[in-house]
Design an enzyme around this catalytic site. Structure first.
Site, short mmCIF file in Angstrom:
data_model
loop_
_atom_site.label_atom_id
_atom_site.label_comp_id
_atom_site.label_asym_id
_atom_site.label_seq_id
_atom_site.Cartn_x
_atom_site.Cartn_y
_atom_site.Cartn_z
N ASP A 49 -4.84 -4.10 -4.60
CA ASP A 49 -5.02 -4.30 -6.04
C ASP A 49 -6.42 -4.81 -6.33
OD1 ASP A 49 -4.10 -4.71 -8.83
OD2 ASP A 49 -4.28 -6.82 -8.33
N GLU A 121 -1.48 1.01 -3.89
CA GLU A 121 -2.39 -0.13 -3.67
C GLU A 121 -2.45 -0.49 -2.19
OE1 GLU A 121 -1.73 -2.28 -8.03
OE2 GLU A 121 -0.70 -3.04 -6.25
#
Length: 229
Positions: A49, A121
């Protein structure tokens, strides 16, 4: 560790070949099947992320050197939100190679928006740990592709824009109604209708009520802003 033929094919779609294949294996392992000897992808998801965020922040600054922070923030959010990550994951068939526990398999885990976004992610983090930031950056920019150039349209939140349209004309906020719900509990389909005071309405269907509301607002706004002929 040697990757399966399925994961080798996925590497090709990803455009990054892992020197440390165990990182890719970990990235596609969901918590529902993780063990002490087979770690899951949750920690990679946390790192990915942040890597994605840095890549996108840099890309946006480079693409528009005169943009203010207030202009950049919604573009950034549109590019890094879970829906965008999940959309990229679907394009490269990430759901097909996920390692899931039986319960997630039975409840359609390979198609779940949040699960796909999280796994995307994790894959970004795996590439970063495998070959460094430049390799991860190149992979992300390639996978996100035209989304970056077209982000100005995507960055506009339809529900907010529709509410602003109504307020500018002295109208109350638009109303949203769940018109129907179908499908099994693990894969529901919501039909949402939105209406403004003028009586104009629009409907949309999606796998979550929030996304259906956004799509209905977008459809209605497009109709309301269409030039009259």
């Amino acid at each position: 560790m040697r990757l399966s033929a399925e994961l080798k094919a996925f590497e090709g779609r990803l455009g990054h070949h892992f020197a440390k294949p165990e990182l890719l294996m970990r990235a596609v392992t969901h918590a529902s099947i993780g063990t002490a000897t087979r770690p899951d992808n949750q920690r990679l998801e946390f790192l990915g992320d942040r890597v994605l965020g840095l890549v996108m922040a840099e890309a946006l600054l480079t693409a528009d050197t005169g943009a203010r922070e207030g202009q950049l923030a919604p573009r950034f959010n549109a590019l890094v939100r879970k829906e965008s990550c999940a959309a990229v994951a679907r394009e490269i068939g990430l759901g097909d190679v996920l390692k899931l526990g039986r319960s997630e398999m039975l409840t359609g885990g390979r198609r779940k928006e949040a699960l796909l976004g999280d796994a995307m992610e994790a894959v970004i983090a795996a590439a970063y740990l495998d070959a460094g930031f430049e390799a991860a950056r190149a992979m992300v920019l390639r996978l996100w592709g035209d989304r970056i150039a077209g982000v100005e349209t995507d960055a506009r939140d339809p529900k907010t824009a529709l509410q602003e349209w109504a307020q500018a004309r002295g109208m109350p906020p638009p109303s949203y109604i769940e018109a129907a719900r179908s499908g099994p509990d693990h894969q529901p389909l919501f039909t949402v209708a939105v209406q403004v005071e003028t009586g104009e309405t629009a409907e949309a269907q999606a796998g979550s009520k929030r996304i259906a509301e956004q799509q209905a607002a977008k459809a209605l706004l497009a109709r309301l802003e269409r030039p009259s002929t």
